[in-house]
Design a protein around this motif. Structure first.
Motif, PDB file in Angstrom:
ATOM      1  N   UNK A 149       0.810  -1.218   0.000  1.00 24.47           N
ATOM      2  CA  UNK A 149       0.000   0.000   0.000  1.00 24.47           C
ATOM      3  C   UNK A 149       0.842   1.268   0.000  1.00 24.47           C
ATOM      4  N   UNK A 150       2.135   1.156   0.289  1.00 25.13           N
ATOM      5  CA  UNK A 150       2.995   2.342   0.312  1.00 25.13           C
ATOM      6  C   UNK A 150       3.837   2.500  -0.944  1.00 25.13           C
ATOM      7  N   UNK A 151       3.735   1.561  -1.894  1.00 26.80           N
ATOM      8  CA  UNK A 151       4.495   1.674  -3.146  1.00 26.80           C
ATOM      9  C   UNK A 151       3.937   2.830  -3.963  1.00 26.80           C
ATOM     10  N   UNK A 152       4.779   3.742  -4.401  1.00 28.65           N
ATOM     11  CA  UNK A 152       4.277   4.935  -5.107  1.00 28.65           C
ATOM     12  C   UNK A 152       4.043   4.695  -6.595  1.00 28.65           C
ATOM     13  N   UNK A 153       3.160   5.487  -7.144  1.00 29.40           N
ATOM     14  CA  UNK A 153       2.948   5.563  -8.581  1.00 29.40           C
ATOM     15  C   UNK A 153       3.168   7.008  -9.009  1.00 29.40           C
ATOM     16  N   UNK A 154       4.078   7.232  -9.935  1.00 29.96           N
ATOM     17  CA  UNK A 154       4.460   8.578 -10.351  1.00 29.96           C
ATOM     18  C   UNK A 154       3.936   8.848 -11.745  1.00 29.96           C
ATOM     19  N   UNK A 155       3.401  10.045 -11.943  1.00 31.80           N
ATOM     20  CA  UNK A 155       2.922  10.485 -13.247  1.00 31.80           C
ATOM     21  C   UNK A 155       3.664  11.752 -13.639  1.00 31.80           C
ATOM     22  N   UNK A 156       4.217  11.769 -14.856  1.00 37.36           N
ATOM     23  CA  UNK A 156       4.931  12.922 -15.387  1.00 37.36           C
ATOM     24  C   UNK A 156       4.090  13.591 -16.469  1.00 37.36           C
ATOM     25  N   UNK A 157       3.884  14.879 -16.360  1.00 33.96           N
ATOM     26  CA  UNK A 157       3.110  15.622 -17.355  1.00 33.96           C
ATOM     27  C   UNK A 157       3.793  16.951 -17.634  1.00 33.96           C
ATOM     28  N   UNK A 158       3.454  17.510 -18.791  1.00 30.49           N
ATOM     29  CA  UNK A 158       3.859  18.875 -19.157  1.00 30.49           C
ATOM     30  C   UNK A 158       5.375  19.047 -19.117  1.00 30.49           C
ATOM     31  N   UNK A 159       6.074  18.183 -19.862  1.00 39.49           N
ATOM     32  CA  UNK A 159       7.528  18.324 -19.980  1.00 39.49           C
ATOM     33  C   UNK A 159       7.831  19.479 -20.930  1.00 39.49           C
ATOM     34  N   UNK A 160       8.622  20.444 -20.487  1.00 42.71           N
ATOM     35  CA  UNK A 160       8.935  21.628 -21.280  1.00 42.71           C
ATOM     36  C   UNK A 160      10.411  21.957 -21.185  1.00 42.71           C
ATOM     37  N   UNK A 161      10.900  22.610 -22.237  1.00 41.19           N
ATOM     38  CA  UNK A 161      12.262  23.135 -22.263  1.00 41.19           C
ATOM     39  C   UNK A 161      12.204  24.647 -22.380  1.00 41.19           C
ATOM     40  N   UNK A 162      13.010  25.328 -21.593  1.00 40.64           N
ATOM     41  CA  UNK A 162      13.068  26.783 -21.635  1.00 40.64           C
ATOM     42  C   UNK A 162      14.523  27.225 -21.595  1.00 40.64           C
TER      43      UNK A 162
END
Length: 719
Positions: free
Chosen positions: A440-453
């Motif tokens: 129940x403590x294992x994380x799930x990561x979501x990556x969004x809106x990758x940008x370069x500046x």
């Protein structure tokens, strides 16, 4: 003049002064500096504690209790000094008779008669009262009524005339002995304990501290071994080879191996040969220094969850405590800027992070190698379950017979049903509860809106060589434990990973790496704790009434994750064939995704050309939870004006705006076709796991033929 003697009251003043020098600054530090929010969050704790319990747990720590005891001792010393200060007070007849300084003879006699009724021996049989009456009250009366005594008091401050000088030393009286033989011994002891011993301790501390450098307190000899020896970190060193370098840390080499451990070493050797039969074919493994062999076997025993003889309990704790520090330094060495491009190596960086995952969750290297870092295949691999405590291949077989083969399937089960399944698979009730808590403590990561500046430039500006580029991404972290109604938003600086197999508290750290996997290049790395990302994941779970599922990289709906969609940034353009329907899906998913924690990774733009880069998000505590986001980057060549430091801003704006005339004017200053051809010709496939056949730290240096055969891997000395 009287000879000097000790004084208990003065000694109390001395002790109070020295004690205050330590107590007051430490108290200020605790109140001002240590009061910063450094709380470590434990998201896997499901018990709801009361406000009183949280208050007690926060303030009634060992340090706070010791601080309170210190202040109680300080108050006691102050009270003792005040009660003993009467012996040090100067003779004052007015104070003794309790009259004003301008009192008349009549008032003096009246005060004397009143005190006589209290302290005179005929009125008070107490010997202390008689002593006080004779030595203080009588002398005070004489000093104010007798003409000679009054003159002595006014001239010398005492009715008896000039007094001998009585010197007191701020040390107990028992230290001063009149024995001629004992006095020198006491003096030498005082000098040795109070002067020489602190100096020797300070010198030893400084000499020892010179062996270490950096925040991880790693010996300089260890850094030298990791950087320049034949056991150094190598360009193609994957997970399977990381252990070969790790065990050669200087601290492990100098770890004592007394003769009492000989029997235990033999028992541990038999265990390792039974669990790792391939060690029989590595004679060089057993020819190393005993301390290195011991540390290597202890690490292997931890990863394989094998029993260790009790005599190695302290050694095992030491090895597990130091290993994450050494891995961090190995990552730093792998990320050093190396010519000609000035970037680090990706393969050893990922290998060290994967080894950190294995050590934290006591997961074997074989099981971890089957998981693909940052890909969408990790969640469907049954071996990801082996990071749960008390799980082994027998448990996996029993779960497979019941059609349960993934973390997502286990996390969606009812709690009672899941515990019953674990028990029927061979675990005890307590082991099943530990495994369920870990799940129940294992994380799930979501990556969004990758940008370069580009730093210091407006949006839409084209990337140019040597620009400082910022790669930003929005991160959301969720856990199955967020579905609990008692889940609270994390507050603090770090999140504590649930690692019952690791003997020390382990804060979760996430590494964000911008790299080119085809050329094994790391452009930049940033390490952070995703506390704000977890708070965003908890808010999302509370709104949706359920947390994100444990999929290991694949959403539960089976669609492609937005993190894997190529992201076009800062003036670079993708063709319609590259976009297709995926860009629309990415825009829709990014709009629906919750705002999470912003993570930024800065790096210097490489030479002109087109690049297919990847942003890796890798945990140092959990296996199968890593993510990656692929994106494209196009870097333009610097114009002549920019190289010479004049007019670069205008030329860059013209390029970004798509002005055809500007492109024609600067055509002689850049040649994109040549750069693209050079880029295409230089790229090739890279094996990120076990590329190369040379074993890291191979001791067969007398075989040039083998060395020539495996010559793809350069030694750090030649680089």
């Amino acid at each position: 003049m009287e000879e000097s003697s000790g004084s208990s009251s003065l000694f109390a003043v001395f002790i109070l002064s020295v004690f205050s020098l330590f107590l007051i600054p430490y108290t200020i530090y605790k109140l001002c500096v240590a009061a910063a929010p450094d709380e470590v969050v434990k998201p896997w704790e499901s018990k709801k504690t009361s406000a009183i319990s949280r208050f007690a747990g926060k303030f009634f720590t060992v340090q706070n209790v010791l601080l309170a005891v210190g202040w109680l001792v300080w108050v006691g010393l102050v009270f003792y000094v005040q009660t003993q200060s009467a012996d040090l007070a100067p003779f004052d007849p007015f104070e003794i008779l309790k009259i004003d300084r301008g009192a008349t003879d009549k008032e003096v006699k009246k005060a004397y008669r009143q005190l006589s009724l209290i302290y005179h021996p005929d009125k008070n049989p107490d010997p202390a009262a008689a002593k006080y009456f004779a030595e203080s009250i009588t002398k005070a009366y004489q000093a104010l009524t007798d003409e000679e005594a009054r003159k002595n008091y006014e001239k010398y401050g005492h009715p008896d005339g000039q007094q001998a000088l009585n010197m007191g030393v701020a040390l107990p009286e028992w230290i001063f002995s009149r024995d001629k033989h004992a006095a020198p011994v006491i003096l030498i002891s005082l000098i040795g304990i109070c002067i020489l011993l602190p100096l020797i301790a300070a010198a030893c501390y400084l000499l020892r501290s010179n062996k270490y450098m950096g925040p991880n307190n790693v010996a300089t000899e260890t850094l030298e071994i990791f950087l320049r020896s034949k056991f150094a970190v190598k360009e193609s060193q994957g997970l399977a080879r990381v252990l070969d370098t790790l065990v050669f840390a200087y601290e492990f080499i100098m770890l004592p191996t007394p003769s009492e451990q000989a029997e235990g070493l033999e028992a541990l050797r038999r265990t390792m040969l039974r669990l790792q039969p391939d060690l029989k074919e590595k004679p060089q493994f057993w020819k190393r220094k005993p301390s290195i062999v011991k540390c290597n076997m202890l690490l292997l025993a931890h990863l394989l969850r094998a029993p260790v003889p009790p005599i190695f309990a302290n050694d095992m704790k030491y090895v597990l405590k130091k290993s994450p520090q050494f891995l961090e330094e190995m990552i730093n060495i792998a990320n050093l800027a190396r010519p000609p491009a000035g970037y680090g190596w990706l393969t050893p960086t990922i290998g060290c992070l994967e080894m950190a995952q294995c050590i934290t969750q006591a997961m074997s290297i074989t099981a971890r190698k089957s998981l693909s870092t940052g890909s969408t295949k990790g969640g469907t691999d049954t071996n990801v379950l082996l990071q749960l405590p008390h799980f082994d291949y027998d448990v996996l077989k029993k779960l497979g017979r019941k059609k349960v083969r993934s973390l997502a399937e286990l996390s969606t089960m009812d709690a009672e049903e899941r515990l019953e399944l674990f028990v029927t698979s061979g675990l005890t009730k307590s082991q099943a509860e530990e495994a369920a808590t870990s799940l129940l403590s294992i994380p799930t990561v979501t990556l969004t809106d990758v940008q370069l500046q580009v730093e210091g430039e407006a949006d839409g500006t084209q990337l140019v060589e040597t620009d400082i580029v910022t790669c930003s991404v929005q991160v959301v972290l969720s856990r199955p434990s967020h579905a609990s109604p008692d889940a609270q938003p994390p507050k603090g600086t770090s999140v504590l990973a649930y690692a019952p197999m690791y003997p020390y508290p382990k804060p979760e750290k996430w590494n964000f790496i911008v790299a080119d996997p085809l050329t094994n290049t790391v452009y930049a790395r940033a390490e952070t704790a995703l506390v704000d990302a977890e708070a965003a994941g908890l808010r999302t779970a509370q709104r949706a009434k359920q947390p994100l599922l444990l999929t290991g990289g694949r959403p539960s709906n089976g669609k492609k994750e937005v993190a894997d969609v190529p992201v076009t940034a800062n003036g670079s353009s993708a063709s319609a064939a590259e976009k297709g329907g995926e860009v629309a899906l990415a825009a829709h998913s990014a709009a629906a995704a919750p705002t999470g924690q912003l993570v930024e990774v800065k790096f210097r733009a490489p030479k002109a050309g087109k690049y297919d880069l990847t942003l890796y998000c890798i945990s140092d505590s959990w296996a199968g939870c890593d993510r990656s986001a692929a994106f494209k980057m196009r870097v333009a060549e610097q114009t002549r004006a920019e190289k010479e430091g004049r007019g670069g801003g205008k030329a860059r704006a013209e390029i970004a705006s798509g002005d055809e005339a500007a492109r024609d004017d600067n055509a002689d200053e850049r040649d994109d076709d040549d750069e693209e051809d050079e880029e295409d010709g230089s790229e090739g496939d890279w094996d990120s796991e076990d590329s190369g056949t040379e074993e890291s730290g191979s001791e067969d240096e007398d075989e040039p033929a083998e060395k020539e055969k495996d010559g793809k891997e350069k030694s750090p000395e030649k680089q």
